[in-house]
Design a protein around this motif. Structure first.
Motif, PDB file in Angstrom:
ATOM      1  N   GLN A   1      16.707  53.794 -12.724  1.00  0.00           N
ATOM      2  CA  GLN A   1      17.064  54.309 -14.045  1.00  0.00           C
ATOM      3  C   GLN A   1      18.427  55.003 -13.949  1.00  0.00           C
ATOM      4  OE1 GLN A   1      13.732  56.895 -14.169  1.00  0.00           O
ATOM      5  NE2 GLN A   1      12.410  55.438 -15.232  1.00  0.00           N
ATOM      6  N   PRO A   2      19.475  54.394 -14.509  1.00  0.00           N
ATOM      7  CA  PRO A   2      20.824  54.959 -14.366  1.00  0.00           C
ATOM      8  C   PRO A   2      20.949  56.393 -14.871  1.00  0.00           C
ATOM      9  CG  PRO A   2      20.943  52.712 -15.189  1.00  0.00           C
ATOM     10  CD  PRO A   2      19.493  53.096 -15.191  1.00  0.00           C
ATOM     11  N   ALA A   3      20.328  56.729 -15.981  1.00  0.00           N
ATOM     12  CA  ALA A   3      20.449  58.095 -16.510  1.00  0.00           C
ATOM     13  C   ALA A   3      19.789  59.092 -15.557  1.00  0.00           C
ATOM     14  CB  ALA A   3      19.817  58.189 -17.898  1.00  0.00           C
ATOM     15  N   ARG A   4      18.620  58.742 -15.043  1.00  0.00           N
ATOM     16  CA  ARG A   4      17.936  59.638 -14.103  1.00  0.00           C
ATOM     17  C   ARG A   4      18.713  59.739 -12.793  1.00  0.00           C
ATOM     18  NH1 ARG A   4      11.660  59.690 -12.149  1.00  0.00           N
ATOM     19  NH2 ARG A   4      11.676  61.883 -11.597  1.00  0.00           N
TER      20      ARG A   4
ATOM     21  N   ALA B   1      21.951  59.434 -12.429  1.00  0.00           N
ATOM     22  CA  ALA B   1      23.131  60.266 -12.681  1.00  0.00           C
ATOM     23  C   ALA B   1      22.747  61.743 -12.706  1.00  0.00           C
ATOM     24  CB  ALA B   1      23.792  59.857 -13.992  1.00  0.00           C
ATOM     25  N   GLU B   2      21.643  62.064 -13.354  1.00  0.00           N
ATOM     26  CA  GLU B   2      21.175  63.448 -13.399  1.00  0.00           C
ATOM     27  C   GLU B   2      20.903  63.977 -11.995  1.00  0.00           C
ATOM     28  OE1 GLU B   2      16.861  64.598 -14.096  1.00  0.00           O
ATOM     29  OE2 GLU B   2      17.762  64.973 -16.067  1.00  0.00           O
ATOM     30  N   GLN B   3      20.227  63.181 -11.182  1.00  0.00           N
ATOM     31  CA  GLN B   3      19.904  63.586  -9.814  1.00  0.00           C
ATOM     32  C   GLN B   3      21.164  63.749  -8.973  1.00  0.00           C
ATOM     33  OE1 GLN B   3      16.574  64.134  -8.354  1.00  0.00           O
ATOM     34  NE2 GLN B   3      16.340  64.427 -10.552  1.00  0.00           N
TER      35      GLN B   3
END
Length: 151
Positions: free
Chosen positions: A73-76, A78-80
């Motif tokens: 999951q790209p958004a997750r 990036a957040e991590q």
């Protein structure tokens, strides 16, 4: 059976290496309490302790960066990755500020990292065994920081 044996071997290796990584914390902390002169002359004193703590805290952020690279999951991811930079920044700042704040910042960094890792292990983002490993080793590290604060 072979996959289980490989998994067990990896977990044992991780515990062994994490334990080895805790030895400098313990050695420098005990030396600082028992013989501050010896600690300063032969182990680098508080400067070495802070330096080692900063390196290890940064490494823990790197572990999380590496995990983020494997997320689908790209958004997750990036957040991590964004969050994984915080330990390095905290460690760097700890090297720039005076005692006792430097040691307190390191302790807080290790505590927050351990809590994040343990929570992530509970949600399946990290293996369950890794959460237990991080809590155990972080407790040793934070206790060592406490000893240095008292020295």
């Amino acid at each position: 059976m072979s996959a289980h044996r490989n998994q067990s071997s990896m977990i044992a290796t991780a515990w062994f290496l994490a334990g080895l990584g805790a030895i400098p914390f313990l050695a420098m902390a005990v030396a600082a309490v028992i013989s501050p002169a010896f600690a300063a002359a032969h182990l680098g004193g508080e400067t070495a302790f802070l330096g080692y703590g900063a390196v290890i805290l940064s490494f823990m952020g790197g572990v999380r960066w590496g995990r983020a690279l494997t997320l689908d999951q790209p958004a997750r991811a990036a957040e991590q990755m964004i969050l994984s930079v915080a330990p390095s920044l905290a460690a760097w700042l700890a090297l720039l500020i005076d005692r006792p704040w430097s040691l307190l910042l390191l302790a807080a960094g290790f505590a927050l990292q351990a809590a994040w890792d343990f929570k992530s292990a509970g949600t399946g983002l990290l293996p369950t065994w890794f959460g237990r490993l991080r809590l155990t080793i972080s407790a040793i590290v934070i206790a060592s920081i406490g000893l240095v604060l008292l020295a």
